[in-house]
Design a protein around this motif. Structure first.
Motif, PDB file in Angstrom:
ATOM      1  N   UNK A   8     -85.337  24.308  19.486  1.00 26.72           N
ATOM      2  CA  UNK A   8     -86.738  24.418  19.056  1.00 26.72           C
ATOM      3  C   UNK A   8     -86.667  23.163  18.160  1.00 26.72           C
ATOM      4  N   UNK A   9     -87.787  23.179  18.067  1.00 23.82           N
ATOM      5  CA  UNK A   9     -88.308  21.216  17.309  1.00 23.82           C
ATOM      6  C   UNK A   9     -87.469  22.197  15.955  1.00 23.82           C
ATOM      7  N   UNK A  10     -87.758  20.836  15.451  1.00 22.39           N
ATOM      8  CA  UNK A  10     -87.179  21.127  13.511  1.00 22.39           C
ATOM      9  C   UNK A  10     -88.476  21.858  12.688  1.00 22.39           C
TER      10      UNK A  10
ATOM     11  N   UNK B 291     -91.400  34.058  16.135  1.00 20.42           N
ATOM     12  CA  UNK B 291     -90.363  33.443  14.484  1.00 20.42           C
ATOM     13  C   UNK B 291     -89.392  34.147  14.281  1.00 20.42           C
ATOM     14  N   UNK B 292     -88.474  34.959  14.969  1.00 21.79           N
ATOM     15  CA  UNK B 292     -87.570  35.758  14.455  1.00 21.79           C
ATOM     16  C   UNK B 292     -86.560  35.354  15.650  1.00 21.79           C
ATOM     17  N   UNK B 293     -86.714  34.324  17.090  1.00 24.53           N
ATOM     18  CA  UNK B 293     -86.497  33.932  17.683  1.00 24.53           C
ATOM     19  C   UNK B 293     -84.906  33.492  17.205  1.00 24.53           C
TER      20      UNK B 293
ATOM     21  N   UNK C 258     -88.880  25.415  13.914  1.00 22.22           N
ATOM     22  CA  UNK C 258     -88.189  26.107  13.011  1.00 22.22           C
ATOM     23  C   UNK C 258     -88.896  26.284  11.803  1.00 22.22           C
ATOM     24  N   UNK C 259     -89.316  25.274  11.520  1.00 24.17           N
ATOM     25  CA  UNK C 259     -89.154  25.390   9.406  1.00 24.17           C
ATOM     26  C   UNK C 259     -91.164  25.746  10.034  1.00 24.17           C
ATOM     27  N   UNK C 260     -91.780  26.027  10.499  1.00 23.82           N
ATOM     28  CA  UNK C 260     -92.544  27.409  10.626  1.00 23.82           C
ATOM     29  C   UNK C 260     -92.643  28.640  10.881  1.00 23.82           C
ATOM     30  N   UNK C 261     -91.535  29.036  11.427  1.00 30.55           N
ATOM     31  CA  UNK C 261     -90.434  30.228  11.771  1.00 30.55           C
ATOM     32  C   UNK C 261     -90.740  30.689  10.766  1.00 30.55           C
ATOM     33  N   UNK C 262     -89.606  29.885  10.185  1.00 30.18           N
ATOM     34  CA  UNK C 262     -88.688  30.712   8.458  1.00 30.18           C
ATOM     35  C   UNK C 262     -90.291  30.536   7.511  1.00 30.18           C
ATOM     36  N   UNK C 263     -91.341  29.872   7.651  1.00 30.20           N
ATOM     37  CA  UNK C 263     -92.016  30.426   6.664  1.00 30.20           C
ATOM     38  C   UNK C 263     -92.676  31.514   6.733  1.00 30.20           C
ATOM     39  N   UNK C 264     -93.836  31.810   7.966  1.00 32.72           N
ATOM     40  CA  UNK C 264     -93.816  32.852   8.596  1.00 32.72           C
ATOM     41  C   UNK C 264     -92.934  34.085   8.333  1.00 32.72           C
TER      42      UNK C 264
END
Length: 161
Positions: free
Chosen positions: A1-3, A132-134, A6-12
């Motif tokens: 997973x790209x950085x 996002x929880x992956x 990963x940042x987008x998922x953390x924001x969600x």
């Protein structure tokens, strides 16, 4: 997973933890079929009570047990970490309006991703924001946090009467 991903998922996750969609147990309309489940993660103390209201199937005012009944609404109340509260919020958005069978398939898909320890990539086309929880799947102690609302919804739908 790209950085970036990963940042987008953390924001969600952070956004849903702050603005909790579906938070606050809604009253069940008179005559509506509903189910409720209370789940507790004894490891960390996260807990949730989730209520699902089913819409009546065509030709059946009680929304028969055929699995075709749609979930008209999901509401919940709980306390816990950002992951468990965000997961409940995302699930509320994802599942509302879907037939019971489709929701059960989503729960199974999410469970497979969570139990994979990072080996199964979440399909955003299927799970939407729940993908996002992956990254959580790599942390077994946090998987229960992410799964709490999903297990509650599964049990609520099975208990619906």
């Amino acid at each position: 997973m790209s950085a970036e991903l990963q940042q987008l998922y953390q924001q969600i996750i952070l956004d849903h933890a702050k603005a909790r969609h579906g938070a606050g147990l809604a009253e069940v309309p008179a005559g509506a079929k509903s189910g409720e489940s209370h789940q507790l993660n004894p490891t960390c103390g996260d807990e949730i009570t989730l209520r699902a209201v089913l819409a009546a199937s065509a030709g059946d005012s009680a929304a028969g047990a055929d699995g075709g009944a749609s979930v008209e609404g999901i509401s919940w109340e709980g306390q816990g970490c950002s992951i468990s509260m965000a997961s409940a919020s995302v699930l509320t958005d994802l599942a509302a309006g879907l037939p019971r069978d489709e929701i059960m398939a989503l729960v199974d898909n999410f469970r497979e991703v969570m139990r994979s320890r990072g080996t199964v990539e979440a399909d955003e086309e299927v799970l939407g924001d729940a993908a996002a929880f992956s990254g959580v799947s790599r942390y077994p102690a946090r998987v229960k946090c992410a799964m709490l609302a999903w297990v509650a919804l599964e049990e609520a739908l099975l208990a619906a009467n």
